[in-house]
Design an enzyme around this catalytic site. Structure first.
Site, short mmCIF file in Angstrom:
data_model
loop_
_atom_site.label_atom_id
_atom_site.label_comp_id
_atom_site.label_asym_id
_atom_site.label_seq_id
_atom_site.Cartn_x
_atom_site.Cartn_y
_atom_site.Cartn_z
N SER A 166 0.83 -1.21 0.00
CA SER A 166 0.00 0.00 0.00
C SER A 166 0.86 1.24 0.00
O SER A 166 0.36 2.33 -0.20
CB SER A 166 -0.87 0.08 1.26
OG SER A 166 -1.20 -1.15 1.74
N GLU A 207 -4.58 -0.09 -8.50
CA GLU A 207 -3.50 0.80 -8.91
C GLU A 207 -2.37 -0.06 -9.47
O GLU A 207 -1.90 -0.98 -8.80
CB GLU A 207 -2.99 1.61 -7.71
CG GLU A 207 -3.99 2.64 -7.21
CD GLU A 207 -3.48 3.45 -6.01
OE1 GLU A 207 -3.29 4.67 -6.15
OE2 GLU A 207 -3.26 2.85 -4.95
N HIS A 250 -1.96 -2.69 -6.59
CA HIS A 250 -2.56 -2.35 -5.30
C HIS A 250 -4.08 -2.48 -5.38
O HIS A 250 -4.76 -1.66 -5.99
CB HIS A 250 -2.15 -0.92 -4.90
CG HIS A 250 -2.69 -0.51 -3.57
ND1 HIS A 250 -3.17 0.75 -3.30
CD2 HIS A 250 -2.83 -1.21 -2.41
CE1 HIS A 250 -3.58 0.80 -2.05
NE2 HIS A 250 -3.38 -0.37 -1.50
N ASN A 277 -3.68 6.15 -1.17
CA ASN A 277 -3.29 6.44 0.21
C ASN A 277 -2.73 7.84 0.40
O ASN A 277 -2.73 8.36 1.52
CB ASN A 277 -2.35 5.36 0.73
CG ASN A 277 -3.13 4.10 1.06
OD1 ASN A 277 -4.24 4.19 1.60
ND2 ASN A 277 -2.60 2.95 0.70
#
Ligand code: CAA
Length: 284
Positions: free
Chosen positions: A117, A150, A138, A188
């Site tokens: 992450s 991702e 991801h 994130n």
């Protein structure tokens, strides 16, 4: 013939990714360290499928065909012949790099992917000899439901690997989005400051936890409030992600809030331990 995929790490993300691929008709080898963790992982996948069947979304025939695509193993050699390896072990660079050394040596796949992450892809790729095959994929939790992935290109990822990974994600029914190897990637970078800010607001007594969550849920139309979401992701996972991005950027918005640090050191990690910002009935 169905493509073979190896998923390493039978935790929340690994079981979700394995489920997405077996449902899409891929053969999946799920690798774990112990028989117990693998059996637990398989039981979680089966229980989710049974729930979908109870709602009339899957037939028994579809469940047995999907479960028939799943093989559990503690041995990397069983992954040989896999088109891709997807690593989903704990968010520690050294642990992940150990896994990739073994995966490259034993499995010989076209794609070596990490579900990190927040750890830079280019850093993790240092574990392998052929970095051109290394990429970030991801996924989001809960994987069977969440569509985007991702696709993160490290500095040595080849164009062929990137194209193969984009195709693979589409073939398993998800939406791939290419991003560069930036701290926290896209999701994130946006999410962690929001969760951290909600915790800081709670610390400052700006509102109650329920108040903060209700405002964001109803006012911004999010499916979960930020504190509820942090509990769902796991407070240790949130803290690890923030630490990792903060160590790279020194940007204060990623510095974990004091209350987050305290909850994690008290072992209150959210839903999985039965307590985080909220109390939960213990669930599997
Ligand atoms: N696994 C599989 N399916 C699940 C699931 C799980 N753990 N949890 C819920 N579902 C399914 C349900 O079966 C249901 O499916 P159907 O509509 O086909 O019946 C659907 O999801 C909706 O579930 P519910 O009706 O039970 O509950 P809900 O409507 O409250 O949705 C939720 C639950 C999907 C989790 C929703 O609250 C949500 O989207 N929350 C936000 C999740 C989110 O933001 N995830 C990203 C986290 S960040 C991340 O993953 C990246 C990172 O690096 C930290």
């Amino acid at each position: 013939m169905a493509k073979k995929i190896t998923v390493i790490g039978p935790g929340t993300m690994g079981t979700g990714i394995a489920q997405a691929f077996i449902t899409a008709g891929f053969e999946v080898v799920l690798i774990g360290r112990s028989e117990e963790s693998l059996q637990r992982g398989m039981a979680i996948i089966k229980a989710r499928m049974d729930k979908a069947a109870a709602k009339g979304k899957l037939s028994q025939q579809e469940i047995s065909s999907a479960m028939g695509n799943l093989k559990l193993s503690a041995n990397y050699d069983d992954g040989r012949g896999s088109y891709a390896v997807i690593e989903t072990v704990s968010e520690m660079a050294e642990t992940k790099m150990e896994v990739f050394k073994l995966a490259e040596e034993h499995i010989h796949s076209e794609i070596l992917a990490t579900n990190t992450s927040s750890i830079p892809i280019s850093k993790l790729s240092e574990a392998v000899k052929d970095r051109s095959r290394f990429i970030g994929l991801h996924f989001f939790n809960p994987v069977p439901v969440m569509k985007p992935v991702e696709v993160i290109l490290g500095k040595d990822t080849s164009k062929a690997t990137a194209e193969a990974a984009l195709r693979l994600i589409e073939e398993c029914g998800k939406v791939p989005i290419e991003v560069i190897d930036y701290p926290g990637f896209v999701a994130n970078s946006v999410l962690m400051p929001m969760l951290n800010e909600a915790i800081i607001l709670l610390e400052k007594g700006v509102s109650t936890k329920e108040g903060i969550d209700t405002i964001i849920k109803l006012g911004l139309n999010h499916p979960m409030g930020p504190l509820e979401l942090a509990d769902y992701i796991g407070l240790d996972v949130c803290k690890d992600i923030m630490d990792s991005i903060y160590n790279e950027t020194h940007d204060m918005k990623f510095k974990p809030a004091e209350m987050l640090i305290q909850l994690v050191s008290a072992g209150k990690l959210g839903r999985k331990t039965g307590e985080g910002f909220y109390l939960y009935k213990q669930e599997r």
